[in-house]
Design an enzyme around this catalytic site. Sequence first.
Site, PDB file in Angstrom:
ATOM      1  N   ARG A 234       0.953  -1.229  -0.184  1.00 22.61           N
ATOM      2  CA  ARG A 234       0.150   0.179   0.119  1.00 22.61           C
ATOM      3  C   ARG A 234       1.048   1.112   0.065  1.00 22.61           C
ATOM      4  O   ARG A 234       1.598   1.487   0.892  1.00 22.61           O
ATOM      5  CB  ARG A 234      -0.818   0.154   1.179  1.00 22.61           C
ATOM      6  CG  ARG A 234      -1.840  -1.181   1.351  1.00 22.61           C
ATOM      7  CD  ARG A 234      -3.056  -1.109   0.517  1.00 22.61           C
ATOM      8  NE  ARG A 234      -3.743  -2.351   0.670  1.00 22.61           N
ATOM      9  CZ  ARG A 234      -4.864  -2.469   1.475  1.00 22.61           C
ATOM     10  NH1 ARG A 234      -5.358  -1.699   2.552  1.00 22.61           N
ATOM     11  NH2 ARG A 234      -5.435  -3.806   1.438  1.00 22.61           N
ATOM     12  N   GLU A 236       1.021   4.152   1.109  1.00 26.95           N
ATOM     13  CA  GLU A 236       0.474   5.026   2.139  1.00 26.95           C
ATOM     14  C   GLU A 236       1.137   6.133   2.346  1.00 26.95           C
ATOM     15  O   GLU A 236       2.508   6.421   2.405  1.00 26.95           O
ATOM     16  CB  GLU A 236       0.516   4.193   3.675  1.00 26.95           C
ATOM     17  CG  GLU A 236      -0.328   3.274   3.553  1.00 26.95           C
ATOM     18  CD  GLU A 236      -1.909   3.339   3.705  1.00 26.95           C
ATOM     19  OE1 GLU A 236      -2.352   4.574   3.817  1.00 26.95           O
ATOM     20  OE2 GLU A 236      -2.818   2.451   3.785  1.00 26.95           O
ATOM     21  N   ARG A 242      -0.179   2.761  12.659  1.00 27.07           N
ATOM     22  CA  ARG A 242      -0.669   1.646  12.209  1.00 27.07           C
ATOM     23  C   ARG A 242      -0.855   1.234  10.899  1.00 27.07           C
ATOM     24  O   ARG A 242      -1.364   0.539  10.343  1.00 27.07           O
ATOM     25  CB  ARG A 242      -2.072   1.544  12.817  1.00 27.07           C
ATOM     26  CG  ARG A 242      -3.367   2.365  12.335  1.00 27.07           C
ATOM     27  CD  ARG A 242      -4.184   2.562  13.135  1.00 27.07           C
ATOM     28  NE  ARG A 242      -5.281   3.357  12.242  1.00 27.07           N
ATOM     29  CZ  ARG A 242      -6.841   2.846  11.919  1.00 27.07           C
ATOM     30  NH1 ARG A 242      -6.928   1.672  12.143  1.00 27.07           N
ATOM     31  NH2 ARG A 242      -7.219   3.723  11.251  1.00 27.07           N
ATOM     32  N   HIS A 243      -0.035   2.186   9.972  1.00 29.31           N
ATOM     33  CA  HIS A 243      -0.130   1.902   8.522  1.00 29.31           C
ATOM     34  C   HIS A 243       1.264   1.579   8.111  1.00 29.31           C
ATOM     35  O   HIS A 243       2.291   2.421   8.519  1.00 29.31           O
ATOM     36  CB  HIS A 243      -0.619   3.328   7.589  1.00 29.31           C
ATOM     37  CG  HIS A 243      -1.907   3.185   7.687  1.00 29.31           C
ATOM     38  ND1 HIS A 243      -2.499   4.033   8.929  1.00 29.31           N
ATOM     39  CD2 HIS A 243      -3.094   2.644   7.164  1.00 29.31           C
ATOM     40  CE1 HIS A 243      -3.935   3.813   8.780  1.00 29.31           C
ATOM     41  NE2 HIS A 243      -4.165   3.098   7.816  1.00 29.31           N
ATOM     42  N   GLU A 385      -9.031  -1.073  13.852  1.00 31.94           N
ATOM     43  CA  GLU A 385      -9.278  -2.166  12.742  1.00 31.94           C
ATOM     44  C   GLU A 385      -8.145  -3.341  12.477  1.00 31.94           C
ATOM     45  O   GLU A 385      -6.943  -2.815  12.355  1.00 31.94           O
ATOM     46  CB  GLU A 385      -9.565  -1.373  11.984  1.00 31.94           C
ATOM     47  CG  GLU A 385     -10.236  -2.390  10.329  1.00 31.94           C
ATOM     48  CD  GLU A 385      -9.753  -1.815   9.136  1.00 31.94           C
ATOM     49  OE1 GLU A 385     -10.393  -0.621   8.952  1.00 31.94           O
ATOM     50  OE2 GLU A 385      -9.365  -2.460   8.066  1.00 31.94           O
ATOM     51  N   SER A 388     -10.869  -6.455   7.564  1.00 31.80           N
ATOM     52  CA  SER A 388     -12.156  -6.122   6.844  1.00 31.80           C
ATOM     53  C   SER A 388     -12.546  -7.349   5.958  1.00 31.80           C
ATOM     54  O   SER A 388     -11.881  -8.158   5.565  1.00 31.80           O
ATOM     55  CB  SER A 388     -11.782  -4.870   5.762  1.00 31.80           C
ATOM     56  OG  SER A 388     -11.752  -3.602   6.290  1.00 31.80           O
ATOM     57  N   ARG A 436      -0.863  -5.977  12.565  1.00 34.87           N
ATOM     58  CA  ARG A 436      -1.692  -5.142  13.589  1.00 34.87           C
ATOM     59  C   ARG A 436      -2.142  -6.039  14.708  1.00 34.87           C
ATOM     60  O   ARG A 436      -2.626  -5.707  15.726  1.00 34.87           O
ATOM     61  CB  ARG A 436      -3.038  -4.651  12.552  1.00 34.87           C
ATOM     62  CG  ARG A 436      -2.701  -3.340  12.129  1.00 34.87           C
ATOM     63  CD  ARG A 436      -3.960  -2.607  11.423  1.00 34.87           C
ATOM     64  NE  ARG A 436      -3.764  -1.503  10.645  1.00 34.87           N
ATOM     65  CZ  ARG A 436      -4.525  -0.786   9.946  1.00 34.87           C
ATOM     66  NH1 ARG A 436      -5.812  -1.032  10.210  1.00 34.87           N
ATOM     67  NH2 ARG A 436      -4.260   0.139   9.389  1.00 34.87           N
TER      68      ARG A 436
HETATM   69  P1  ATP Z   1      -8.421  -0.248   5.576  1.00 32.54           P
HETATM   70  O1  ATP Z   1      -7.257  -0.360   4.614  1.00 32.54           O
HETATM   71  O2  ATP Z   1      -9.120  -1.481   5.982  1.00 32.54           O
HETATM   72  O3  ATP Z   1      -9.402   0.841   5.131  1.00 32.54           O
HETATM   73  P2  ATP Z   1      -7.549   1.171   7.494  1.00 32.54           P
HETATM   74  O4  ATP Z   1      -7.137   1.276   8.998  1.00 32.54           O
HETATM   75  O5  ATP Z   1      -6.396   2.218   6.666  1.00 32.54           O
HETATM   76  O6  ATP Z   1      -7.624   0.092   6.730  1.00 32.54           O
HETATM   77  P3  ATP Z   1      -9.370   3.092   6.471  1.00 32.54           P
HETATM   78  O7  ATP Z   1     -10.917   2.779   6.081  1.00 32.54           O
HETATM   79  O8  ATP Z   1      -8.532   3.390   5.331  1.00 32.54           O
HETATM   80  O9  ATP Z   1      -8.873   2.164   7.691  1.00 32.54           O
HETATM   81  O10 ATP Z   1      -9.480   4.419   7.438  1.00 32.54           O
HETATM   82  C1  ATP Z   1     -10.165   4.519   8.364  1.00 32.54           C
HETATM   83  C2  ATP Z   1      -9.698   6.027   9.116  1.00 32.54           C
HETATM   84  O11 ATP Z   1      -8.097   5.713   9.350  1.00 32.54           O
HETATM   85  C3  ATP Z   1      -9.925   6.927   8.238  1.00 32.54           C
HETATM   86  O12 ATP Z   1     -11.047   7.485   8.392  1.00 32.54           O
HETATM   87  C4  ATP Z   1      -8.697   7.956   8.664  1.00 32.54           C
HETATM   88  O13 ATP Z   1      -9.079   8.946   9.805  1.00 32.54           O
HETATM   89  C5  ATP Z   1      -7.612   7.156   8.903  1.00 32.54           C
HETATM   90  N1  ATP Z   1      -6.556   6.779   8.168  1.00 32.54           N
HETATM   91  C6  ATP Z   1      -6.591   5.871   7.082  1.00 32.54           C
HETATM   92  N2  ATP Z   1      -5.625   5.898   6.316  1.00 32.54           N
HETATM   93  C7  ATP Z   1      -4.945   6.883   6.758  1.00 32.54           C
HETATM   94  C8  ATP Z   1      -3.578   7.201   6.392  1.00 32.54           C
HETATM   95  N3  ATP Z   1      -2.728   6.775   5.500  1.00 32.54           N
HETATM   96  N4  ATP Z   1      -2.965   8.297   7.133  1.00 32.54           N
HETATM   97  C9  ATP Z   1      -3.678   9.064   8.188  1.00 32.54           C
HETATM   98  N5  ATP Z   1      -4.890   8.556   8.583  1.00 32.54           N
HETATM   99  C10 ATP Z   1      -5.348   7.569   7.759  1.00 32.54           C
HETATM  100  P1  AMO Z   2      -8.380  -3.737   3.857  1.00 33.71           P
HETATM  101  O1  AMO Z   2      -7.821  -2.849   2.990  1.00 33.71           O
HETATM  102  O2  AMO Z   2      -9.218  -3.273   5.021  1.00 33.71           O
HETATM  103  O3  AMO Z   2      -9.314  -5.042   3.310  1.00 33.71           O
HETATM  104  O4  AMO Z   2      -7.225  -4.587   4.503  1.00 33.71           O
HETATM  105  C1  AMO Z   2      -7.465  -5.644   5.461  1.00 33.71           C
HETATM  106  C2  AMO Z   2      -6.501  -5.664   6.747  1.00 33.71           C
HETATM  107  O5  AMO Z   2      -5.047  -5.158   6.478  1.00 33.71           O
HETATM  108  C3  AMO Z   2      -4.648  -4.591   7.479  1.00 33.71           C
HETATM  109  N1  AMO Z   2      -4.058  -3.280   6.748  1.00 33.71           N
HETATM  110  C4  AMO Z   2      -2.825  -2.753   7.045  1.00 33.71           C
HETATM  111  N2  AMO Z   2      -1.986  -2.936   7.842  1.00 33.71           N
HETATM  112  C5  AMO Z   2      -0.762  -2.239   7.803  1.00 33.71           C
HETATM  113  N3  AMO Z   2      -0.567  -1.391   6.989  1.00 33.71           N
HETATM  114  C6  AMO Z   2      -1.297  -0.715   6.294  1.00 33.71           C
HETATM  115  N4  AMO Z   2      -1.238   0.186   5.536  1.00 33.71           N
HETATM  116  C7  AMO Z   2      -2.718  -1.477   6.221  1.00 33.71           C
HETATM  117  N5  AMO Z   2      -3.894  -1.306   5.376  1.00 33.71           N
HETATM  118  C8  AMO Z   2      -4.669  -2.641   5.755  1.00 33.71           C
HETATM  119  C9  AMO Z   2      -5.544  -3.924   8.345  1.00 33.71           C
HETATM  120  C10 AMO Z   2      -6.746  -4.351   7.543  1.00 33.71           C
HETATM  121  O6  AMO Z   2      -7.982  -4.668   8.325  1.00 33.71           O
HETATM  122  N6  AMO Z   2      -9.773  -7.068   0.433  1.00 33.71           N
HETATM  123  C11 AMO Z   2     -10.015  -6.347   1.741  1.00 33.71           C
HETATM  124  C12 AMO Z   2     -10.215  -7.653   2.480  1.00 33.71           C
HETATM  125  C13 AMO Z   2     -11.326  -8.673   2.263  1.00 33.71           C
HETATM  126  O7  AMO Z   2     -12.390  -7.851   2.049  1.00 33.71           O
HETATM  127  O8  AMO Z   2     -11.088  -9.731   2.249  1.00 33.71           O
HETATM  128  C14 AMO Z   2      -8.790  -5.765   2.145  1.00 33.71           C
HETATM  129  O9  AMO Z   2      -7.558  -5.568   1.568  1.00 33.71           O
HETATM  130  O10 AMO Z   2      -5.402  -5.072   9.597  1.00 33.71           O
END
Ligand code: ATP
Ligand code: AMO
Length: 462
Positions: A234, A236, A242-243, A385, A388, A436
């Site tokens: 990703r 990011e 947490r990313h 989280e 997903s 995570r």
């Molecule tokens: P997922 O990849 O499943 O979506 P996530 O924890 O990144 O996992 P998001 O739905 O992308 O969840 O984001 C949830 C919240 O996390 C967003 O509303 C935002 O506030 C914050 N967030 C997500 N990505 C970032 C990022 N790269 N930098 C800062 N905040 C973020």
């Molecule tokens: P999603 O984008 O929510 O869903 O990713 C699934 C899980 O992966 C972890 N995660 C991360 N961990 C570390 N760094 C990140 N940048 C990051 N982004 C996500 C979280 C998150 O819950 N295809 C769907 C899954 C599905 O529906 O099967 C997906 O990728 O723990």
Amino acid sequence: GEKYYQISELSPELSGQKVLLRGRVHNVRGKGKSCFLVLRQQTGTVQAVLFVDDKTVSRGMVKYTSAIPKESIVDISGEVHVPQEPVAGCTCSQVELKAMSVKCVSRAAPLPFELADASRKEEDLQREDAQFATVTQDTRLENRWIDLRTPVNQAIFRVQSAVCQLFREALLAEGFQEIHTPKLIAGASEGGASVFRLDYMGREGCLAQSPQFYKQMAICSDMARVFELGPVFRAEKSFTHRHLCEFTGLDLEMTINEHYNEVLDVLDRLFVYMFDGIKSRCAAEVKAIQEQFPSEPLAYLPKTLRIPFEEGMRLLQEAGFEPDPLGDLTTELERNLGKIMKEKYNTDFYILYRYPLAVRPFYTMPDPEDARYSNSFDVFIRGEEIISGAQRVHDAALLTERAQVHEIPLESIQSYINAFKFGAPPHGGFGVGLERVVMLFCGLDNIRKTSLFPRDPKRLTP
Ligand code: ATP
Ligand code: AMO
């Protein structure tokens, strides 16, 4: 060749026996005619003593040993000896070694930081009268191969290994098969903003943001239950605790007969098995992590709590927050909902299901009873989280329509859509972020602590 002993094998029963060990110099202290060396293997330590005598140990040997730098690798041969009092500070306290010879196998350069300083308890570092050298996270990560030697890091990556093993064990027992999907792919699956684009033999390709399309196509290929442990990429753009730009995804996909609750049932059994397994198999590791980074042990229920998204929003409103009832949860709201769940149900682990359709990826199945919602869910630990998942659209026409709503270029996903044209069973699944899970199970504050060599927007080495 001669047998090399492990520190863990040493015991008073071996008293008088000659043994050979290889390990690191954890500490060494010379005092004229004698020298005390603490030898370390991973987290185990034993003391070796050298005394100048007329036969085997010369003054030169003691001098040479006293000058070996910390963290060097040495071979020590000596006799197992039961000391009058247990050796303080060593994991192997019942015996010590009367060393006869010490040979340096690999000499360590001056260290960028002391392992002892990298192992201080958070609370000791916070003390106003603290006299320790502090080691920043950047310095640790720059020298990760040294940082990883600390007891806490040894423990974290054993927990990580156990999580993967438990995930495999539980799913194999549920009739799943392991698959390996390509990481060089044509398009984004989770939204274009965070995809790493690359040149693939002259055309545009990208690094997989998820095994999403491929685990679903495996279902279309009659593999009824599949899972994968693999890298996820990703791009990011911002720094958070947490990313990461590369993490390890634990993914599964399965056919369902009537309802995506069947996926949640698997999820529930899987995670209770994993949490129980970490507690029983990694008790020493969890304790070591707790000692440096204290936190409350994870509270979870024998049957995981499932809360509808709407109900979650209602609870947040009751507590004085103003969530958008058909929007996504911010990190802040997620955290507050976690607190509410803990107070109300005494659990740090729960499933929030039936998210608004608009905030989920295009491949998510709309709720057949109310198209504002979807057959999807997220799972949280301590208000953050970790998972997903959803039931997926398995009808090619609907999938095309959903992709268009999300303005996804159809060319890039045509072969994925085609997979659903030749008979596709209803199915669902989810993705878990390994780093995570370990971070939040252990109550750690930063995902870089649970990634072996973390990749974030600034870090590509080591
Ligand atoms: P997922 O990849 O499943 O979506 P996530 O924890 O990144 O996992 P998001 O739905 O992308 O969840 O984001 C949830 C919240 O996390 C967003 O509303 C935002 O506030 C914050 N967030 C997500 N990505 C970032 C990022 N790269 N930098 C800062 N905040 C973020
Ligand atoms: P999603 O984008 O929510 O869903 O990713 C699934 C899980 O992966 C972890 N995660 C991360 N961990 C570390 N760094 C990140 N940048 C990051 N982004 C996500 C979280 C998150 O819950 N295809 C769907 C899954 C599905 O529906 O099967 C997906 O990728 O723990």
